[in-house]
Write a protein that holds these residues in place. Structure first.
Motif, PDB file in Angstrom:
ATOM      1  N   SER A 150       0.811  -1.223   0.000  1.00  0.00           N
ATOM      2  CA  SER A 150       0.000   0.000   0.000  1.00  0.00           C
ATOM      3  C   SER A 150       0.832   1.254   0.000  1.00  0.00           C
ATOM      4  N   ASN A 151       2.068   1.161   0.474  1.00  0.00           N
ATOM      5  CA  ASN A 151       2.836   2.389   0.651  1.00  0.00           C
ATOM      6  C   ASN A 151       4.056   2.463  -0.244  1.00  0.00           C
ATOM      7  N   ARG A 152       4.074   1.646  -1.310  1.00  0.00           N
ATOM      8  CA  ARG A 152       5.327   1.629  -2.069  1.00  0.00           C
ATOM      9  C   ARG A 152       5.492   2.842  -2.955  1.00  0.00           C
ATOM     10  N   LYS A 153       4.441   3.649  -3.131  1.00  0.00           N
ATOM     11  CA  LYS A 153       4.541   4.729  -4.115  1.00  0.00           C
ATOM     12  C   LYS A 153       4.910   6.074  -3.498  1.00  0.00           C
ATOM     13  N   PHE A 154       5.296   6.113  -2.232  1.00  0.00           N
ATOM     14  CA  PHE A 154       5.348   7.435  -1.621  1.00  0.00           C
ATOM     15  C   PHE A 154       6.746   7.950  -1.320  1.00  0.00           C
ATOM     16  N   GLY A 155       7.630   7.680  -2.282  1.00  0.00           N
ATOM     17  CA  GLY A 155       8.958   8.255  -2.351  1.00  0.00           C
ATOM     18  C   GLY A 155       9.616   8.647  -1.041  1.00  0.00           C
ATOM     19  N   VAL A 156       9.760   9.951  -0.817  1.00  0.00           N
ATOM     20  CA  VAL A 156      10.540  10.418   0.339  1.00  0.00           C
ATOM     21  C   VAL A 156       9.774  10.324   1.655  1.00  0.00           C
ATOM     22  N   ALA A 157       8.487  10.001   1.578  1.00  0.00           N
ATOM     23  CA  ALA A 157       7.709   9.991   2.820  1.00  0.00           C
ATOM     24  C   ALA A 157       8.333   9.020   3.818  1.00  0.00           C
ATOM     25  N   THR A 158       8.177   9.321   5.102  1.00  0.00           N
ATOM     26  CA  THR A 158       8.632   8.402   6.150  1.00  0.00           C
ATOM     27  C   THR A 158       8.002   7.043   5.893  1.00  0.00           C
TER      28      THR A 158
END
Ligand code: BEZ
Ligand code: FE
Length: 564
Positions: A89-97
């Motif tokens: 679910s979270n693989r697309k959020f680049g620099v995000a923690t």
């Protein structure tokens, strides 16, 4: 008449039984689930007693669930399913923690607390202060973000596990970030702990020879209107089980050093916002003042070793510096020279996508030795020459971390690598070189969902800008120039801002845009060539041109020394 139910037709029979009005996503999920379940049963040749055992096991899992215990989540956790779902679910959020599992202990509403409050209501354990800043992926701060926190105590128990020992809501708090997006609170350093093992999930761990422990951590859920919520942990560096979390939830970027504070005033006060900022400002001013007194010179950012460039830019400071030019113009050579100069003082992390790390090291040694890599490859250079260059570079080489860049590299990995370099060298900042931007953007798996190359380059550029801010360091990103804008087919390129290859607006968001082009007005005696390094955009200062001469036989660029 319906066909017989056989091993081969079983899955289809179930799937065909779904009615036409079934929700399409439900159909997709159930179809796949039935196929995988049937394939699994066939693969392991599931027996009836095993099937009965599984039913009993799942029944017992359900029976262990109540308002404060969720054995199904626990089962999903120890099977790695929670982390897999999180990761997808979270693989697309680049620099995000990075995110990690929610876990089963977020069962009590966290009490609203004020910044600076202590969430430890008991008073045992090692006191600590947690500080943080909530920023968007573009680096802008998010005032008013809420930060929901919960943790185990110093003995490794959550409040709900010890109702007779710990007050309700011990170790929990709901905070609101201040006008700068910052938050801080007091607590105790949590301990590692075992997940509950007195239920069916514990049996599963025993049956498979696994331990039940999680490394010490604090849970966070960060929320802000208009942003994706973030569910994550902060792990205590050095905690037992940090390498073998039983729920597979540790990510390197989430491991934090819990530094011991020896200054009693700091330990007493905690970092009240104004005082903390003032302290940082005074520390910074003290360091700059001491530096200027020691050197007798104005304090600049990191020196590039090209004095006129340093004069224009005041050295390299936090931000994104684009260096563009046609292929073969010497961008990598210039970047290596700058990297070697900077590495005399602070670490440099060089992510090399076009050259392998070994090839880049060869170029580094050649710049130092003043020989041409081609001559090395053709066998004209004795190994002693390169060995001597290695010796001469000495600690500079230790501060230079060359990374073999490929599509698997993420901005998060780069950040981790930089943090390791900073920690290893005890340095406050460093230089990061990306060689080169378009190649990383095009091959990046992280950006594979973006179909348009321009969007990939712009997204990566935006992430690098945020990274430079986070690390308080300059990033030098080499960039190719488009044939049309740069017109390099006809000559040596043109320092035109709109000539960055495959980029929408990167040149406008970068702090500095420079171009390395063939000099139009000057010539150098062959085989040397005259190049112009033109600062076309400089957010905080003047623009201008630095005249360089490329000496191919020595593989280096130097400033033109003719009288002005
Ligand atoms: C927790 O960190 O609270 C947790 C996560 C997964 C399983 C058990 C506990
Ligand atoms: Fe936990």
């Amino acid at each position: 008449m319906a066909t017989d139910f056989t091993e081969e037709t079983a899955a289809d029979a179930v799937i065909e039984s779904f009615g036409p009005d079934t929700d399409p996503r439900l159909r997709e999920i159930l179809t796949s689930l039935v196929r995988h379940l049937h394939a699994f049963a066939r693969e392991v040749e599931l027996t009836i007693p095993e099937w009965e055992y599984a039913i009993q096991f799942l029944t017992r899992v359900g029976q262990r669930c109540d308002d404060e215990r969720q054995e199904f989540i626990l089962l999903s956790d120890v099977l790695g399913m929670s982390m897999l779902t999180e990761t997808i679910s979270n693989r697309k959020f680049g620099v995000a923690t990075e995110s990690t599992v929610l876990g089963p202990f977020h069962v009590v509403e966290s009490p609203v607390r004020s910044l600076g409050d202590n969430i430890d209501l008991v008073g045992t354990g090692t006191p600590c202060v947690i500080t943080g800043r909530v920023v968007s992926v573009d680096g802008s701060r998010i005032p008013g973000a809420t930060i929901d926190v919960w943790q185990a105590n110093d003995q490794g128990f959550y409040d709900v596990q010890q109702p007779d020992v710990q007050p309700r809501t011990n170790g929990r708090g709901l905070f609101t970030a201040d006008a700068n997006g910052e938050f801080w609170f007091r607590t105790v350093v949590p301990s590692y702990y075992p997940i509950p093992t007195d239920g069916p999930v514990g049996e599963l761990l025993i049956a498979t020879g696994r331990h039940a422990f999680r490394p010490a951590h604090i849970h966070f859920i960060v929320n802000a209107p208009g942003h994706r919520p973030l569910t994550t942990h902060m792990f205590v560096a050095g905690s037992k089980y940090i390498e073998s979390d039983t729920v597979f939830a540790v990510k390197k970027s989430l491991v934090a050093d819990f530094e011991e504070v020896t200054d009693p005033a700091l330990a007493e006060d905690g970092p009240a916002a104004g005082r903390r900022l003032l302290r940082q400002l005074l520390d910074d001013t003290r360091a700059r003042h001491a530096q200027r007194q020691a050197s007798g010179q104005a304090v600049l950012g990191l020196h590039t070793g090209v004095p006129r460039l340093d004069g224009l830019l005041c050295g390299l400071s936090r931000g994104l510096y684009l260096l563009a030019g046609p292929p073969g113009m010497g961008k990598t050579t210039l970047a290596i020279q700058i990297a070697l100069h900077v590495a005399r003082e602070v670490p440099v992390v060089y992510a090399s996508f076009e050259n392998s790390a070994t090839n880049l090291l060869l170029k580094v040694l050649c710049v130092q030795a003043g020989v041409n890599p081609r001559d090395v490859r053709r066998g004209f250079v004795a190994p002693e020459v390169l060995a001597a260059a290695g010796v001469a570079l000495g600690p500079v080489l230790d501060r230079l971390d060359i990374l073999d860049g490929d599509g698997r590299l993420t901005v998060g990995h780069l950040r981790g690598r930089v943090r390791r370099s900073l920690a290893a060298q005890g340095a406050p900042r460093c230089l990061i070189v990306v060689d080169y931007l378009q190649l990383w953007a095009k091959t990046s798996r992280e950006l594979r969902d973006l179909s348009d190359v321009r969007a990939k380059v712009d997204t990566l550029g935006g992430e690098l800008i945020a990274l430079a801010k986070q690390l308080d360091s300059p990033i030098l990103a080499l960039s190719s120039q488009s044939r049309a804008g740069g017109a390099y087919g006809k000559g040596g390129g043109e320092a035109a801002l709109d000539s960055f290859k495959e980029s929408g607006d990167l040149e406008y968001s970068a702090d500095v845009a420079m171009f390395l082009t063939e000099a139009r007005e000057r010539k150098a005696p062959p085989p040397a060539s005259a190049l112009d390094l033109t600062v076309r955009k400089h957010r905080h200062g003047p623009t201008g041109t630095v005249e360089l001469v490329f000496l191919p036989e020595r593989g280096l660029l130097r400033e033109e020394t003719r009288p002005m």
